[in-house]
Motif scaffolding. Structure first.
Motif, PDB file in Angstrom:
ATOM      1  N   LEU A 191       0.835  -1.196   0.000  1.00 47.24           N
ATOM      2  CA  LEU A 191       0.000   0.000   0.000  1.00 47.24           C
ATOM      3  C   LEU A 191       0.869   1.244   0.000  1.00 47.24           C
ATOM      4  O   LEU A 191       1.959   1.255   0.566  1.00 47.24           O
ATOM      5  CB  LEU A 191      -0.893   0.027   1.249  1.00 47.24           C
ATOM      6  CG  LEU A 191      -1.952  -1.067   1.362  1.00 47.24           C
ATOM      7  CD1 LEU A 191      -2.573  -1.049   2.744  1.00 47.24           C
ATOM      8  CD2 LEU A 191      -3.020  -0.883   0.297  1.00 47.24           C
ATOM      9  N   THR A 192       0.367   2.297  -0.619  1.00 47.74           N
ATOM     10  CA  THR A 192       1.021   3.604  -0.543  1.00 47.74           C
ATOM     11  C   THR A 192       0.522   4.311   0.718  1.00 47.74           C
ATOM     12  O   THR A 192      -0.465   3.882   1.331  1.00 47.74           O
ATOM     13  CB  THR A 192       0.684   4.474  -1.764  1.00 47.74           C
ATOM     14  OG1 THR A 192      -0.722   4.760  -1.739  1.00 47.74           O
ATOM     15  CG2 THR A 192       1.067   3.789  -3.062  1.00 47.74           C
ATOM     16  N   GLN A 193       1.170   5.388   1.060  1.00 48.09           N
ATOM     17  CA  GLN A 193       0.682   6.187   2.191  1.00 48.09           C
ATOM     18  C   GLN A 193      -0.724   6.698   1.897  1.00 48.09           C
ATOM     19  O   GLN A 193      -1.582   6.688   2.781  1.00 48.09           O
ATOM     20  CB  GLN A 193       1.626   7.352   2.484  1.00 48.09           C
ATOM     21  CG  GLN A 193       2.928   6.926   3.109  1.00 48.09           C
ATOM     22  CD  GLN A 193       3.813   8.100   3.480  1.00 48.09           C
ATOM     23  OE1 GLN A 193       3.575   9.243   3.087  1.00 48.09           O
ATOM     24  NE2 GLN A 193       4.851   7.829   4.259  1.00 48.09           N
ATOM     25  N   GLU A 194      -0.959   7.128   0.678  1.00 49.76           N
ATOM     26  CA  GLU A 194      -2.272   7.665   0.303  1.00 49.76           C
ATOM     27  C   GLU A 194      -3.357   6.595   0.438  1.00 49.76           C
ATOM     28  O   GLU A 194      -4.442   6.877   0.939  1.00 49.76           O
ATOM     29  CB  GLU A 194      -2.245   8.194  -1.138  1.00 49.76           C
ATOM     30  CG  GLU A 194      -1.406   9.433  -1.334  1.00 49.76           C
ATOM     31  CD  GLU A 194       0.089   9.136  -1.534  1.00 49.76           C
ATOM     32  OE1 GLU A 194       0.496   7.948  -1.579  1.00 49.76           O
ATOM     33  OE2 GLU A 194       0.862  10.104  -1.625  1.00 49.76           O
ATOM     34  N   GLN A 195      -3.074   5.385  -0.009  1.00 47.59           N
ATOM     35  CA  GLN A 195      -4.042   4.294   0.104  1.00 47.59           C
ATOM     36  C   GLN A 195      -4.310   3.950   1.565  1.00 47.59           C
ATOM     37  O   GLN A 195      -5.450   3.684   1.948  1.00 47.59           O
ATOM     38  CB  GLN A 195      -3.527   3.050  -0.637  1.00 47.59           C
ATOM     39  CG  GLN A 195      -3.487   3.215  -2.142  1.00 47.59           C
ATOM     40  CD  GLN A 195      -2.721   2.095  -2.818  1.00 47.59           C
ATOM     41  OE1 GLN A 195      -1.724   1.596  -2.295  1.00 47.59           O
ATOM     42  NE2 GLN A 195      -3.179   1.710  -4.006  1.00 47.59           N
ATOM     43  N   THR A 196      -3.271   3.986   2.366  1.00 44.72           N
ATOM     44  CA  THR A 196      -3.413   3.682   3.792  1.00 44.72           C
ATOM     45  C   THR A 196      -4.288   4.725   4.472  1.00 44.72           C
ATOM     46  O   THR A 196      -5.204   4.383   5.231  1.00 44.72           O
ATOM     47  CB  THR A 196      -2.023   3.612   4.460  1.00 44.72           C
ATOM     48  OG1 THR A 196      -1.246   2.611   3.801  1.00 44.72           O
ATOM     49  CG2 THR A 196      -2.143   3.275   5.930  1.00 44.72           C
ATOM     50  N   VAL A 197      -4.031   5.990   4.190  1.00 35.59           N
ATOM     51  CA  VAL A 197      -4.825   7.078   4.769  1.00 35.59           C
ATOM     52  C   VAL A 197      -6.284   6.959   4.330  1.00 35.59           C
ATOM     53  O   VAL A 197      -7.203   7.129   5.144  1.00 35.59           O
ATOM     54  CB  VAL A 197      -4.227   8.454   4.393  1.00 35.59           C
ATOM     55  CG1 VAL A 197      -5.187   9.584   4.715  1.00 35.59           C
ATOM     56  CG2 VAL A 197      -2.891   8.660   5.099  1.00 35.59           C
TER      57      VAL A 197
END
Length: 71
Positions: A16-22
């Motif tokens: 996951l990317t940070q954006e997807q995690t957020v």
């Protein structure tokens, strides 16, 4: 303590990317900005219990994995 390193490792393991995690945290009702999340991964901000629980669900990780090598 470097819990941020463990969070980053678990996120990458989940692909996951940070954006997807957020985005996933937001869907769970955990309000967090990408900037705040990035600060958690770089140990510039402490993680809240609600965020830790949310991340454990998103990453399919045990809570103890976040503390690997810290105790």
């Amino acid at each position: 303590m470097d819990i941020g390193k463990n969070i980053r490792r678990l996120r990458k393991r989940a692909k996951l990317t940070q954006e997807q995690t957020v985005a996933q945290l937001e869907l769970m009702g955990v309000s967090i900005s990408k900037s705040t999340y990035a600060k958690i991964e770089t140990n510039r901000m402490n993680i809240k219990v609600s965020e830790l629980i949310g991340l454990s669900k998103i990453f399919a990780a045990e809570i103890s994995e976040f503390f690997y090598g810290l105790l």
